[in-house]
Design an enzyme around this catalytic site. Structure first.
Site, PDB file in Angstrom:
ATOM      1  CB  CYS A   7      -0.916  -0.015   1.223  1.00  0.00           C
ATOM      2  SG  CYS A   7      -1.808   1.526   1.460  1.00  0.00           S
ATOM      3  CB  CYS A  10       0.898   1.135   4.375  1.00  0.00           C
ATOM      4  SG  CYS A  10      -0.705   0.677   5.068  1.00  0.00           S
ATOM      5  CG  ASP A  33      -2.761  15.102  -4.106  1.00  0.00           C
ATOM      6  OD1 ASP A  33      -3.708  14.383  -3.738  1.00  0.00           O
ATOM      7  OD2 ASP A  33      -2.215  14.996  -5.232  1.00  0.00           O
ATOM      8  CG  HIS A  49      -4.495  -0.579   4.963  1.00  0.00           C
ATOM      9  ND1 HIS A  49      -3.957   0.044   3.861  1.00  0.00           N
ATOM     10  CD2 HIS A  49      -5.543  -1.305   4.511  1.00  0.00           C
ATOM     11  CE1 HIS A  49      -4.652  -0.302   2.783  1.00  0.00           C
ATOM     12  NE2 HIS A  49      -5.621  -1.126   3.154  1.00  0.00           N
ATOM     13  CG  HIS A  99      -3.987   3.905   3.655  1.00  0.00           C
ATOM     14  ND1 HIS A  99      -2.991   3.187   4.314  1.00  0.00           N
ATOM     15  CD2 HIS A  99      -4.379   4.861   4.528  1.00  0.00           C
ATOM     16  CE1 HIS A  99      -2.809   3.696   5.529  1.00  0.00           C
ATOM     17  NE2 HIS A  99      -3.643   4.718   5.681  1.00  0.00           N
ATOM     18  CG  HIS A 101      -6.699   9.338   0.460  1.00  0.00           C
ATOM     19  ND1 HIS A 101      -6.792   8.017   0.080  1.00  0.00           N
ATOM     20  CD2 HIS A 101      -7.054  10.068  -0.618  1.00  0.00           C
ATOM     21  CE1 HIS A 101      -7.184   7.956  -1.171  1.00  0.00           C
ATOM     22  NE2 HIS A 101      -7.359   9.179  -1.632  1.00  0.00           N
ATOM     23  CG  HIS A 103      -8.555  14.369  -1.678  1.00  0.00           C
ATOM     24  ND1 HIS A 103      -7.529  14.465  -2.591  1.00  0.00           N
ATOM     25  CD2 HIS A 103      -9.069  13.122  -1.822  1.00  0.00           C
ATOM     26  CE1 HIS A 103      -7.440  13.325  -3.260  1.00  0.00           C
ATOM     27  NE2 HIS A 103      -8.358  12.487  -2.821  1.00  0.00           N
TER      28      HIS A 103
HETATM   29  P1  5GP Z   1      -7.793   9.393  -4.729  1.00  0.00           P
HETATM   30  O1  5GP Z   1      -7.749   9.445  -6.239  1.00  0.00           O
HETATM   31  O2  5GP Z   1      -7.583   7.968  -4.249  1.00  0.00           O
HETATM   32  O3  5GP Z   1      -8.960  10.069  -4.107  1.00  0.00           O
HETATM   33  O4  5GP Z   1      -6.565  10.256  -4.240  1.00  0.00           O
HETATM   34  C1  5GP Z   1      -5.248   9.825  -4.333  1.00  0.00           C
HETATM   35  C2  5GP Z   1      -4.390  11.054  -4.342  1.00  0.00           C
HETATM   36  O5  5GP Z   1      -3.078  10.660  -4.063  1.00  0.00           O
HETATM   37  C3  5GP Z   1      -4.367  11.782  -5.696  1.00  0.00           C
HETATM   38  O6  5GP Z   1      -4.855  13.106  -5.518  1.00  0.00           O
HETATM   39  C4  5GP Z   1      -2.904  11.742  -6.111  1.00  0.00           C
HETATM   40  O7  5GP Z   1      -2.478  12.947  -6.704  1.00  0.00           O
HETATM   41  C5  5GP Z   1      -2.198  11.470  -4.798  1.00  0.00           C
HETATM   42  N1  5GP Z   1      -0.979  10.695  -4.911  1.00  0.00           N
HETATM   43  C6  5GP Z   1      -0.774   9.596  -5.684  1.00  0.00           C
HETATM   44  N2  5GP Z   1       0.466   9.132  -5.502  1.00  0.00           N
HETATM   45  C7  5GP Z   1       1.052   9.957  -4.587  1.00  0.00           C
HETATM   46  C8  5GP Z   1       2.355   9.990  -4.000  1.00  0.00           C
HETATM   47  O8  5GP Z   1       3.226   9.157  -4.260  1.00  0.00           O
HETATM   48  N3  5GP Z   1       2.607  11.002  -3.134  1.00  0.00           N
HETATM   49  C9  5GP Z   1       1.672  11.953  -2.830  1.00  0.00           C
HETATM   50  N4  5GP Z   1       2.029  12.900  -1.955  1.00  0.00           N
HETATM   51  N5  5GP Z   1       0.435  11.949  -3.351  1.00  0.00           N
HETATM   52  C10 5GP Z   1       0.136  10.966  -4.231  1.00  0.00           C
HETATM   53 ZN    ZN Z   2      -2.361   1.329   3.676  1.00  0.00          ZN
END
Ligand code: 5GP
Ligand code: ZN
Length: 115
Positions: A7, A10, A33, A49, A99, A101, A103
């Site tokens: 993950c 994680c 992000d 997790h 995992h 999160h 925003h």
């Molecule tokens: P989701 O699409 O699952 O709601 O949000 C995942 C977020 O993680 C996205 O906004 C993406 O830009 C961010 N993200 C993806 N990989 C990484 C990473 O390696 N580091 C950071 N800081 N953010 C990431």
């Molecule tokens: Zn995780």
């Protein structure tokens, strides 16, 4: 502590993948992000997790409250304390990392056009 070896978040919590960490607590961490969508775009994740916010709420409501509390703290330190929290839940809703999160979006008058 619950972790899943593959993950991404994680691995960020464990310090195995670098991230721009802006705040931490005993239960959660907040980092920027990599593809920001607002002047302040910080991801707030529990250290443990859980796949998504519904599973977190069912398994450990106090931990969800800890995530919201850290988001509130970051919104005050990074801006004026006003913020939007988004929990994408499921691929059709835009979830790409499984995992949970939050925003944290802040730092501007935010639009309202998800569809
Ligand atoms: P989701 O699409 O699952 O709601 O949000 C995942 C977020 O993680 C996205 O906004 C993406 O830009 C961010 N993200 C993806 N990989 C990484 C990473 O390696 N580091 C950071 N800081 N953010 C990431
Ligand atoms: Zn995780």
């Amino acid at each position: 502590m619950s972790t899943v070896a593959e993950c991404l978040f994680c691995r960020i919590v464990a310090g195995e993948v670098p991230a721009d960490v802006v705040a931490t607590s005993a239960d959660a961490i907040a980092f920027r992000d990599i593809n920001p969508q607002a002047p302040v775009h910080v991801l707030v994740v529990p250290r443990d997790h859980h796949a998504d916010v519904a599973q977190l709420a069912a398994a450990d409501p106090a931990l969800l409250a800890a995530v919201v509390g850290l988001a509130d703290q970051v919104a005050s330190s990074e801006g004026d304390g006003q913020f939007r929290l988004v929990f994408n839940t499921g691929p059709e809703a835009g979830q790409s990392v499984f995992h949970v999160h939050a925003h944290l979006l802040a730092g501007a008058r935010l639009g309202w056009t998800p569809a």
